[in-house]
Design a protein around this motif. Structure first.
Motif, PDB file in Angstrom:
ATOM      1  N   ASN A 113      -7.292   4.203  -0.453  1.00 42.87           N
ATOM      2  CA  ASN A 113      -6.995   3.222   0.588  1.00 42.87           C
ATOM      3  C   ASN A 113      -5.742   3.664   1.312  1.00 42.87           C
ATOM      4  O   ASN A 113      -4.861   4.291   0.719  1.00 42.87           O
ATOM      5  N   VAL A 114      -5.652   3.312   2.590  1.00 38.62           N
ATOM      6  CA  VAL A 114      -4.477   3.642   3.391  1.00 38.62           C
ATOM      7  C   VAL A 114      -4.031   2.381   4.120  1.00 38.62           C
ATOM      8  O   VAL A 114      -4.851   1.676   4.712  1.00 38.62           O
ATOM      9  N   LYS A 115      -2.733   2.103   4.044  1.00 38.16           N
ATOM     10  CA  LYS A 115      -2.148   0.990   4.802  1.00 38.16           C
ATOM     11  C   LYS A 115      -0.933   1.510   5.541  1.00 38.16           C
ATOM     12  O   LYS A 115      -0.097   2.196   4.961  1.00 38.16           O
ATOM     13  N   VAL A 116      -0.854   1.196   6.830  1.00 37.98           N
ATOM     14  CA  VAL A 116       0.301   1.553   7.649  1.00 37.98           C
ATOM     15  C   VAL A 116       0.929   0.243   8.077  1.00 37.98           C
ATOM     16  O   VAL A 116       0.269  -0.587   8.717  1.00 37.98           O
ATOM     17  N   ASP A 117       2.190   0.053   7.704  1.00 37.70           N
ATOM     18  CA  ASP A 117       2.835  -1.220   7.991  1.00 37.70           C
ATOM     19  C   ASP A 117       4.338  -1.099   7.748  1.00 37.70           C
ATOM     20  O   ASP A 117       4.802  -0.106   7.184  1.00 37.70           O
ATOM     21  N   TYR A 118       5.042  -2.132   8.159  1.00 38.38           N
ATOM     22  CA  TYR A 118       6.461  -2.274   7.833  1.00 38.38           C
ATOM     23  C   TYR A 118       6.540  -2.907   6.445  1.00 38.38           C
ATOM     24  O   TYR A 118       5.859  -3.903   6.164  1.00 38.38           O
ATOM     25  N   PHE A 119       7.331  -2.303   5.563  1.00 38.19           N
ATOM     26  CA  PHE A 119       7.540  -2.844   4.217  1.00 38.19           C
ATOM     27  C   PHE A 119       8.997  -3.256   4.091  1.00 38.19           C
ATOM     28  O   PHE A 119       9.907  -2.468   4.383  1.00 38.19           O
ATOM     29  N   ASN A 120       9.229  -4.502   3.657  1.00 29.97           N
ATOM     30  CA  ASN A 120      10.591  -5.025   3.548  1.00 29.97           C
ATOM     31  C   ASN A 120      11.307  -4.469   2.311  1.00 29.97           C
ATOM     32  O   ASN A 120      10.774  -3.597   1.616  1.00 29.97           O
ATOM     33  N   ARG A 121      12.488  -4.971   2.037  1.00 28.39           N
ATOM     34  CA  ARG A 121      13.301  -4.479   0.904  1.00 28.39           C
ATOM     35  C   ARG A 121      12.624  -4.712  -0.441  1.00 28.39           C
ATOM     36  O   ARG A 121      12.895  -4.003  -1.405  1.00 28.39           O
ATOM     37  N   ARG A 122      11.743  -5.716  -0.512  1.00 24.60           N
ATOM     38  CA  ARG A 122      10.990  -5.971  -1.758  1.00 24.60           C
ATOM     39  C   ARG A 122       9.705  -5.155  -1.809  1.00 24.60           C
ATOM     40  O   ARG A 122       8.873  -5.358  -2.688  1.00 24.60           O
ATOM     41  N   LEU A 123       9.552  -4.261  -0.827  1.00 26.47           N
ATOM     42  CA  LEU A 123       8.377  -3.392  -0.693  1.00 26.47           C
ATOM     43  C   LEU A 123       7.087  -4.191  -0.525  1.00 26.47           C
ATOM     44  O   LEU A 123       6.032  -3.836  -1.029  1.00 26.47           O
ATOM     45  N   GLU A 124       7.201  -5.269   0.265  1.00 26.92           N
ATOM     46  CA  GLU A 124       6.048  -6.079   0.608  1.00 26.92           C
ATOM     47  C   GLU A 124       5.722  -5.863   2.086  1.00 26.92           C
ATOM     48  O   GLU A 124       6.621  -5.835   2.924  1.00 26.92           O
ATOM     49  N   SER A 125       4.430  -5.711   2.395  1.00 30.55           N
ATOM     50  CA  SER A 125       4.004  -5.452   3.775  1.00 30.55           C
ATOM     51  C   SER A 125       4.301  -6.652   4.661  1.00 30.55           C
ATOM     52  O   SER A 125       4.385  -7.793   4.190  1.00 30.55           O
ATOM     53  N   SER A 126       4.434  -6.405   5.959  1.00 33.96           N
ATOM     54  CA  SER A 126       4.791  -7.466   6.908  1.00 33.96           C
ATOM     55  C   SER A 126       3.742  -8.566   6.967  1.00 33.96           C
ATOM     56  O   SER A 126       4.070  -9.709   7.253  1.00 33.96           O
ATOM     57  N   ASP A 127       2.476  -8.227   6.682  1.00 35.21           N
ATOM     58  CA  ASP A 127       1.431  -9.255   6.696  1.00 35.21           C
ATOM     59  C   ASP A 127       1.289  -9.955   5.348  1.00 35.21           C
ATOM     60  O   ASP A 127       0.439 -10.828   5.175  1.00 35.21           O
ATOM     61  N   GLY A 128       2.119  -9.555   4.360  1.00 37.56           N
ATOM     62  CA  GLY A 128       2.121 -10.217   3.055  1.00 37.56           C
ATOM     63  C   GLY A 128       0.920  -9.924   2.184  1.00 37.56           C
ATOM     64  O   GLY A 128       0.685 -10.640   1.202  1.00 37.56           O
ATOM     65  N   THR A 129       0.165  -8.869   2.487  1.00 36.11           N
ATOM     66  CA  THR A 129      -1.051  -8.593   1.714  1.00 36.11           C
ATOM     67  C   THR A 129      -0.885  -7.526   0.640  1.00 36.11           C
ATOM     68  O   THR A 129      -1.768  -7.376  -0.207  1.00 36.11           O
ATOM     69  N   LEU A 130       0.224  -6.764   0.656  1.00 39.22           N
ATOM     70  CA  LEU A 130       0.367  -5.672  -0.306  1.00 39.22           C
ATOM     71  C   LEU A 130       1.823  -5.518  -0.735  1.00 39.22           C
ATOM     72  O   LEU A 130       2.723  -5.506   0.099  1.00 39.22           O
ATOM     73  N   ARG A 131       2.025  -5.403  -2.042  1.00 36.25           N
ATOM     74  CA  ARG A 131       3.345  -5.128  -2.612  1.00 36.25           C
ATOM     75  C   ARG A 131       3.246  -3.824  -3.405  1.00 36.25           C
ATOM     76  O   ARG A 131       2.303  -3.607  -4.156  1.00 36.25           O
ATOM     77  N   LEU A 132       4.260  -2.969  -3.209  1.00 34.30           N
ATOM     78  CA  LEU A 132       4.269  -1.652  -3.840  1.00 34.30           C
ATOM     79  C   LEU A 132       5.072  -1.663  -5.130  1.00 34.30           C
ATOM     80  O   LEU A 132       6.167  -2.212  -5.183  1.00 34.30           O
TER      81      LEU A 132
END
Length: 162
Positions: free
Chosen positions: A93-112
């Protein structure tokens, strides 16, 4: 930057001309058909990042990522400048997005969740040693949890430096 994506099968690859003669052959137009009657033309340029540096061909299932806030001509089919292209795979899977300091995507669907095996690189393939939080990232991963947000340990993270 707000990233959106469009997935489908590459139906056509053509040269795309710009107004500058010295750039002839440097741009391509990829016609991508979702299979549901939706078509998008992606302008692919020298700076478009291809995940895993794959060579895309007609018939490949791909996902193109573009800046949703960038100006686009009001034509049909819609035409967007591809920032990232990925050839789809059932194992990746590939996701391109802004990830915040908690490594959560801007749309709130993925945490690293990072591991020592997670490869963190720049677009040019060199190691990235800084903090990846608060950045635009290309995340390549396999399985994820079914929680909200889904959590995953990525195989590879490509940092998009502006």
């Amino acid at each position: 930057m707000e990233f959106h994506s469009f997935s489908g099968i590459v139906m056509m690859i053509d040269d795309f001309s710009t107004d500058q003669d010295n750039e002839a052959g440097c741009y391509k137009l990829f016609m991508v058909d979702s299979g549901y009657g939706n078509i998008v033309n992606f302008v692919v340029g020298p700076t478009t990042y291809f995940v895993d540096h794959v060579m895309v061909e007609i018939g490949d299932q791909v996902t193109g990522f573009y800046d949703a806030n960038a100006p686009a001509p009001l034509i049909y089919p819609p035409q967007f400048r591809a920032l990232v292209m990925s050839r789809d795979s059932p194992y990746q899977n590939v996701k391109v997005d802004y990830f915040n300091r908690r490594l959560e995507s801007s749309d709130g669907t993925l945490r690293l969740n990072l591991s020592p095996q997670t490869q963190i690189i720049l677009q040019n393939g060199q190691s990235f040693n800084g903090d990846i939080g608060g950045r635009d990232l290309i995340v390549v991963y396999g399985a994820s949890t079914r929680s909200i947000p889904a959590q995953t340990t990525p195989y590879k993270i490509i940092v998009l430096c502006s």
